[in-house]
Design a protein around this motif. Structure first.
Motif, PDB file in Angstrom:
ATOM      1  N   ILE A 149       0.829  -1.136  -0.190  1.00 55.62           N
ATOM      2  CA  ILE A 149       0.411  -0.266  -0.127  1.00 55.62           C
ATOM      3  C   ILE A 149       0.651   1.767  -0.814  1.00 55.62           C
ATOM      4  CG2 ILE A 149      -1.446   1.566   0.942  1.00 55.62           C
ATOM      5  CD1 ILE A 149      -2.641  -1.595   2.528  1.00 55.62           C
ATOM      6  N   GLY A 150       0.589   2.370  -0.802  1.00 51.19           N
ATOM      7  CA  GLY A 150       1.622   3.222  -1.432  1.00 51.19           C
ATOM      8  C   GLY A 150       1.503   4.587  -0.475  1.00 51.19           C
ATOM      9  N   SER A 151       2.781   5.255  -0.357  1.00 48.21           N
ATOM     10  CA  SER A 151       3.066   6.551  -0.200  1.00 48.21           C
ATOM     11  C   SER A 151       1.168   7.246  -0.576  1.00 48.21           C
ATOM     12  CB  SER A 151       3.609   7.258  -0.697  1.00 48.21           C
ATOM     13  OG  SER A 151       3.601   8.616   0.018  1.00 48.21           O
ATOM     14  N   SER A 152       0.209   7.871   0.171  1.00 48.31           N
ATOM     15  CA  SER A 152      -0.628   8.788   0.461  1.00 48.31           C
ATOM     16  C   SER A 152      -2.167   7.931   0.130  1.00 48.31           C
ATOM     17  CB  SER A 152      -0.545   9.865  -0.333  1.00 48.31           C
ATOM     18  OG  SER A 152       0.626  10.829   0.740  1.00 48.31           O
ATOM     19  N   ALA A 153      -2.209   6.675  -0.105  1.00 49.46           N
ATOM     20  CA  ALA A 153      -3.204   5.994  -1.141  1.00 49.46           C
ATOM     21  C   ALA A 153      -4.719   6.662  -0.660  1.00 49.46           C
ATOM     22  CB  ALA A 153      -2.511   4.431  -1.293  1.00 49.46           C
ATOM     23  N   PHE A 154      -4.367   6.511   0.928  1.00 49.67           N
ATOM     24  CA  PHE A 154      -6.061   6.377   1.347  1.00 49.67           C
ATOM     25  C   PHE A 154      -5.561   7.931   2.293  1.00 49.67           C
ATOM     26  CE2 PHE A 154      -6.068   2.142   0.245  1.00 49.67           C
ATOM     27  CZ  PHE A 154      -6.999   2.005   0.163  1.00 49.67           C
ATOM     28  N   SER A 155      -5.352   8.980   1.543  1.00 48.42           N
ATOM     29  CA  SER A 155      -5.153   9.951   2.672  1.00 48.42           C
ATOM     30  C   SER A 155      -6.212  10.905   2.258  1.00 48.42           C
ATOM     31  CB  SER A 155      -3.528  11.160   2.281  1.00 48.42           C
ATOM     32  OG  SER A 155      -3.253  12.265   2.666  1.00 48.42           O
ATOM     33  N   GLY A 156      -6.854  11.291   2.661  1.00 49.41           N
ATOM     34  CA  GLY A 156      -7.303  12.331   2.894  1.00 49.41           C
ATOM     35  C   GLY A 156      -9.114  11.864   2.705  1.00 49.41           C
ATOM     36  N   THR A 157      -9.008  10.510   3.153  1.00 51.05           N
ATOM     37  CA  THR A 157     -10.455   9.962   2.156  1.00 51.05           C
ATOM     38  C   THR A 157     -11.090  10.387   4.012  1.00 51.05           C
ATOM     39  OG1 THR A 157      -9.742   8.232   3.517  1.00 51.05           O
ATOM     40  CG2 THR A 157      -9.297   8.359   1.119  1.00 51.05           C
ATOM     41  N   ALA A 158     -11.913   9.811   4.174  1.00 53.19           N
ATOM     42  CA  ALA A 158     -13.145   9.813   5.083  1.00 53.19           C
ATOM     43  C   ALA A 158     -13.218   8.356   5.847  1.00 53.19           C
ATOM     44  CB  ALA A 158     -14.606  10.105   4.172  1.00 53.19           C
ATOM     45  N   LEU A 159     -12.095   7.429   6.173  1.00 51.31           N
ATOM     46  CA  LEU A 159     -12.431   6.236   5.967  1.00 51.31           C
ATOM     47  C   LEU A 159     -12.230   6.154   7.633  1.00 51.31           C
ATOM     48  CD1 LEU A 159      -9.415   4.124   4.207  1.00 51.31           C
ATOM     49  CD2 LEU A 159     -12.209   4.472   3.730  1.00 51.31           C
ATOM     50  N   THR A 160     -12.603   5.709   8.674  1.00 54.99           N
ATOM     51  CA  THR A 160     -13.306   5.304   9.624  1.00 54.99           C
ATOM     52  C   THR A 160     -12.560   4.235  10.520  1.00 54.99           C
ATOM     53  OG1 THR A 160     -15.061   4.125   9.695  1.00 54.99           O
ATOM     54  CG2 THR A 160     -16.029   6.423   9.872  1.00 54.99           C
ATOM     55  N   GLU A 161     -11.811   2.590   9.446  1.00 54.04           N
ATOM     56  CA  GLU A 161     -11.284   1.831  10.286  1.00 54.04           C
ATOM     57  C   GLU A 161     -11.046   1.511   8.463  1.00 54.04           C
ATOM     58  OE1 GLU A 161     -14.793  -1.810  10.706  1.00 54.04           O
ATOM     59  OE2 GLU A 161     -15.663   0.042  11.507  1.00 54.04           O
ATOM     60  N   VAL A 162     -10.450   0.734   9.319  1.00 52.74           N
ATOM     61  CA  VAL A 162      -9.073  -0.557   7.545  1.00 52.74           C
ATOM     62  C   VAL A 162      -8.341  -1.414   8.518  1.00 52.74           C
ATOM     63  CG1 VAL A 162      -7.143   1.023   8.159  1.00 52.74           C
ATOM     64  CG2 VAL A 162      -8.829  -0.460   5.863  1.00 52.74           C
ATOM     65  N   THR A 163      -9.195  -2.405   7.315  1.00 53.99           N
ATOM     66  CA  THR A 163      -8.024  -4.152   8.415  1.00 53.99           C
ATOM     67  C   THR A 163      -6.869  -4.358   7.640  1.00 53.99           C
ATOM     68  OG1 THR A 163     -10.224  -4.951   9.474  1.00 53.99           O
ATOM     69  CG2 THR A 163      -8.355  -6.829   8.641  1.00 53.99           C
ATOM     70  N   ILE A 164      -5.836  -4.474   8.117  1.00 52.69           N
ATOM     71  CA  ILE A 164      -4.931  -4.424   7.047  1.00 52.69           C
ATOM     72  C   ILE A 164      -4.975  -6.252   6.998  1.00 52.69           C
ATOM     73  CG2 ILE A 164      -2.220  -4.486   6.704  1.00 52.69           C
ATOM     74  CD1 ILE A 164      -3.594  -2.390   6.586  1.00 52.69           C
ATOM     75  N   PRO A 165      -4.695  -7.716   5.661  1.00 55.74           N
ATOM     76  CA  PRO A 165      -5.035  -8.698   5.453  1.00 55.74           C
ATOM     77  C   PRO A 165      -3.508  -8.868   5.961  1.00 55.74           C
ATOM     78  CG  PRO A 165      -4.707  -8.159   4.267  1.00 55.74           C
ATOM     79  CD  PRO A 165      -4.872  -6.858   4.105  1.00 55.74           C
ATOM     80  N   ALA A 166      -2.990 -10.867   6.374  1.00 60.41           N
ATOM     81  CA  ALA A 166      -1.682 -11.302   6.531  1.00 60.41           C
ATOM     82  C   ALA A 166      -0.707 -10.825   5.541  1.00 60.41           C
ATOM     83  CB  ALA A 166      -2.037 -12.728   6.515  1.00 60.41           C
ATOM     84  N   SER A 167      -1.226 -10.608   4.076  1.00 56.69           N
ATOM     85  CA  SER A 167      -1.156 -10.490   2.690  1.00 56.69           C
ATOM     86  C   SER A 167       0.468  -9.581   3.033  1.00 56.69           C
ATOM     87  CB  SER A 167      -1.361 -10.910   1.609  1.00 56.69           C
ATOM     88  OG  SER A 167      -2.524 -10.158   1.284  1.00 56.69           O
ATOM     89  N   VAL A 168      -0.041  -8.713   3.872  1.00 62.82           N
ATOM     90  CA  VAL A 168       0.440  -6.789   3.363  1.00 62.82           C
ATOM     91  C   VAL A 168       2.323  -6.912   3.630  1.00 62.82           C
ATOM     92  CG1 VAL A 168       0.342  -4.472   3.527  1.00 62.82           C
ATOM     93  CG2 VAL A 168      -1.841  -5.578   3.537  1.00 62.82           C
ATOM     94  N   GLU A 169       2.855  -6.969   3.388  1.00 64.28           N
ATOM     95  CA  GLU A 169       4.152  -6.858   2.940  1.00 64.28           C
ATOM     96  C   GLU A 169       4.577  -5.550   3.904  1.00 64.28           C
ATOM     97  OE1 GLU A 169       6.149  -8.730   0.273  1.00 64.28           O
ATOM     98  OE2 GLU A 169       5.542 -10.502   0.724  1.00 64.28           O
ATOM     99  N   TYR A 170       3.821  -4.253   3.660  1.00 66.85           N
ATOM    100  CA  TYR A 170       5.065  -3.081   3.011  1.00 66.85           C
ATOM    101  C   TYR A 170       3.940  -2.236   3.400  1.00 66.85           C
ATOM    102  CZ  TYR A 170       6.438   1.803   1.819  1.00 66.85           C
ATOM    103  OH  TYR A 170       7.191   2.983   2.217  1.00 66.85           O
ATOM    104  N   VAL A 171       3.089  -1.125   4.189  1.00 70.42           N
ATOM    105  CA  VAL A 171       2.635  -0.280   4.588  1.00 70.42           C
ATOM    106  C   VAL A 171       3.136   1.185   4.529  1.00 70.42           C
ATOM    107  CG1 VAL A 171       0.579   1.091   5.390  1.00 70.42           C
ATOM    108  CG2 VAL A 171       0.484  -1.271   5.347  1.00 70.42           C
ATOM    109  N   ALA A 172       3.033   2.244   3.632  1.00 74.34           N
ATOM    110  CA  ALA A 172       3.965   3.940   3.719  1.00 74.34           C
ATOM    111  C   ALA A 172       3.708   4.633   5.251  1.00 74.34           C
ATOM    112  CB  ALA A 172       3.762   4.274   2.450  1.00 74.34           C
ATOM    113  N   ASP A 173       4.315   5.114   5.399  1.00 77.05           N
ATOM    114  CA  ASP A 173       4.398   5.489   6.574  1.00 77.05           C
ATOM    115  C   ASP A 173       3.086   6.363   6.343  1.00 77.05           C
ATOM    116  OD1 ASP A 173       6.078   4.963   7.440  1.00 77.05           O
ATOM    117  OD2 ASP A 173       7.796   5.933   8.270  1.00 77.05           O
ATOM    118  N   ASP A 174       2.745   7.405   5.488  1.00 73.74           N
ATOM    119  CA  ASP A 174       1.903   8.441   5.738  1.00 73.74           C
ATOM    120  C   ASP A 174       0.612   7.422   4.139  1.00 73.74           C
ATOM    121  OD1 ASP A 174       2.856   8.143   3.175  1.00 73.74           O
ATOM    122  OD2 ASP A 174       2.982  10.318   2.576  1.00 73.74           O
TER     123      ASP A 174
END
Length: 461
Positions: free
Chosen positions: A216-241
């Motif tokens: 999941i890259g940099s600012s991939a979901f930045s500025g959205t209205a998401l209230t929650e999210v689940t990171i699955p077992a397959s994810v190896e990288y999530v950008a800090d922002d």
């Protein structure tokens, strides 16, 4: 060499299987997987769903034996160049726009060749005005495997998008600033969500990340209205922002089977590699927690990790949590009152500016192992007016001191001059040499003038 070249051509023949068979099948409406209206303004993609019993639809395609028979005459009568031209000719039967890009209805796309020599499709852009959109899994028999950068960006019509299971990557800014997009359905098979893919989708309040996503890259979901999210077992990288400026985000959860990340009180933590400490990646802005304890294993925190956390009042952290942290930690945390810092006052003061205060009136108590600090803007920046006044006072004091010193020096000089003059005067009239100028000296001078006594040469001088 000729045998090798022929082998390459055979590979191309197999690669064209999907295209040729679909073009042939499409002539018979009963077996068609793709149909579109005469003006090609809409596409009816009827590729069977991956979860149905029809997912082995490829069994209906011609066999390798059939293909061999089909091309037997072609290879027997045409040279390699002619064969290559033949395949290019098939591709060129697909309509293009004025820029030369392939089109199907409102979709603009390019054709590529994957690592297994199978043709695939990348969507370049969308020219339609639909508000709800189900992207087709196939175009002219070729799988849609990626959505290119900015393909749907700035589209203010879209409210709902369903992305098919064939898509493996969503490119940079693919849905950037689609402000009315409220719901996106991602399918299993997706691997990467690139930088700013959904950045600025201010009404996107729901997303389910498939269990096949690895990045999941940099600012991939930045500025959205998401209230929650689940990171699955397959994810190896999530950008800090990746979830930066998500002002409604309350918590993030991570699959217990994920080997790269875990969640603590709704915050996202990346596990360190090769013995390195963990990194606190995301603390949800709208977390309802009033207290948070940074895990002992954390040695690094992302820039402005506690950004605009309106409910956060107390934080427990240590000097070891900040070994590789060089940025402001707390930004506009309006309710922040107390930080329990497992470290010394000196270690706390090593932070150049750990808190960005809401106002000059905000005070935060930092309780260290060897003392307690009450920090505010003045603690780090000082009072500008006071500083100016102090500078003026210092300058005035310096001027006054200089003047006093000059006056003193002048007075000393005058006094020295007077002393010197007096000394000279005394030497001149001190006839008896007692260092005093008095009546005795005057009497001696009178007697000398009356020739009643004589004076030595020294006395005369």
């Amino acid at each position: 060499m000729q045998k090798y070249a022929l082998t390459k051509i055979l590979a191309c023949v197999l690669a064209m299987l999907m295209l040729l068979s679909t073009l042939a099948i499409s002539t018979a409406s009963a077996n068609s997987y793709i149909s579109y209206s005469e003006n090609t303004s809409s596409v009816d993609e009827t590729t069977p769903d991956e979860n149905t019993s029809d997912k082995n639809w490829f069994d209906k395609l011609p066999s390798i034996s059939d293909i061999k028979d089909y091309f037997e005459g072609l290879f027997a009568t045409k040279d390699e160049t002619s064969i290559s031209d033949y395949f290019l000719g098939l591709i060129n039967t697909i309509p293009t726009n004025d820029e030369g890009d392939r089109i199907l209805g409102d979709y603009v796309f390019r054709i590529g060749l994957d690592s297994t020599y199978i043709f695939d499709v990348e969507i370049i852009s969308y020219t339609g005005t639909a508000d709800e959109l189900e992207i087709p899994a196939r175009m002219y028999g070729m799988a849609v495997t990626s959505i290119d950068s900015s393909a749907f960006s700035e589209n203010l019509n879209l409210t709902y998008v369903k992305i098919p299971y064939t898509v493996k990557s969503i490119g940079d800014g693919a849905f950037l600033n689609c402000e009315n997009l409220t719901n996106v359905k991602l399918a299993r098979g997706l691997k990467t969500i690139d930088d700013s893919a959904f950045n600025g989708c201010t009404n996107l309040s729901e997303i389910k990340i498939p269990a096949t996503v690895t990045s999941i890259g940099s600012s991939a979901f930045s500025g959205t209205a998401l209230t929650e999210v689940t990171i699955p077992a397959s994810v190896e990288y999530v950008a800090d922002d990746a979830f930066g400026y998500c002002e409604y985000m309350e918590y993030i959860t991570v699959s217990s089977r994920n080997k790269n990340y875990y969640s603590v009180d709704g915050a996202l933590v990346r596990i360190g590699e090769d013995g390195e400490g963990d990194t606190l990646v995301v603390y949800p802005t709208a977390s309802l927690n009033e207290e948070f304890t940074v895990p002992e294993t954390v040695t690094t925190m992302s820039d402005s990790i506690f950004n605009s956390c309106a409910n956060l009042k107390t934080v427990y952290m240590s000097a070891s949590n900040c070994q590789d942290t060089f940025s402001t930690l707390f930004v506009f945390c309006s309710e922040l009152e107390t930080i329990y810092f497992d470290g010394t006052v000196a270690e706390w003061n090593e932070f150049e500016m750990p808190i960005f205060f809401v106002s000059e009136d905000q005070n935060v108590t930092v309780i260290c192992n060897d003392g307690t600090l009450v920090v505010n803007e003045a603690y780090y920046y000082g009072d500008e007016e006071s500083s100016d006044d102090e500078a003026t006072e210092d300058e005035a004091s310096k001027d006054e001191a200089t003047t006093d010193e000059a006056t003193k020096d002048e007075a000393s000089k005058d006094e020295a001059s007077k002393d010197e003059a007096t000394k000279d005067e005394f030497d001149l009239g001190d006839v008896n040499g007692d260092g005093k100028l008095n009546i005795r000296d005057a009497t001696l001078i009178q007697k000398y003038l009356a020739k009643l006594l004589s004076l030595s040469d020294e006395q005369k001088e």
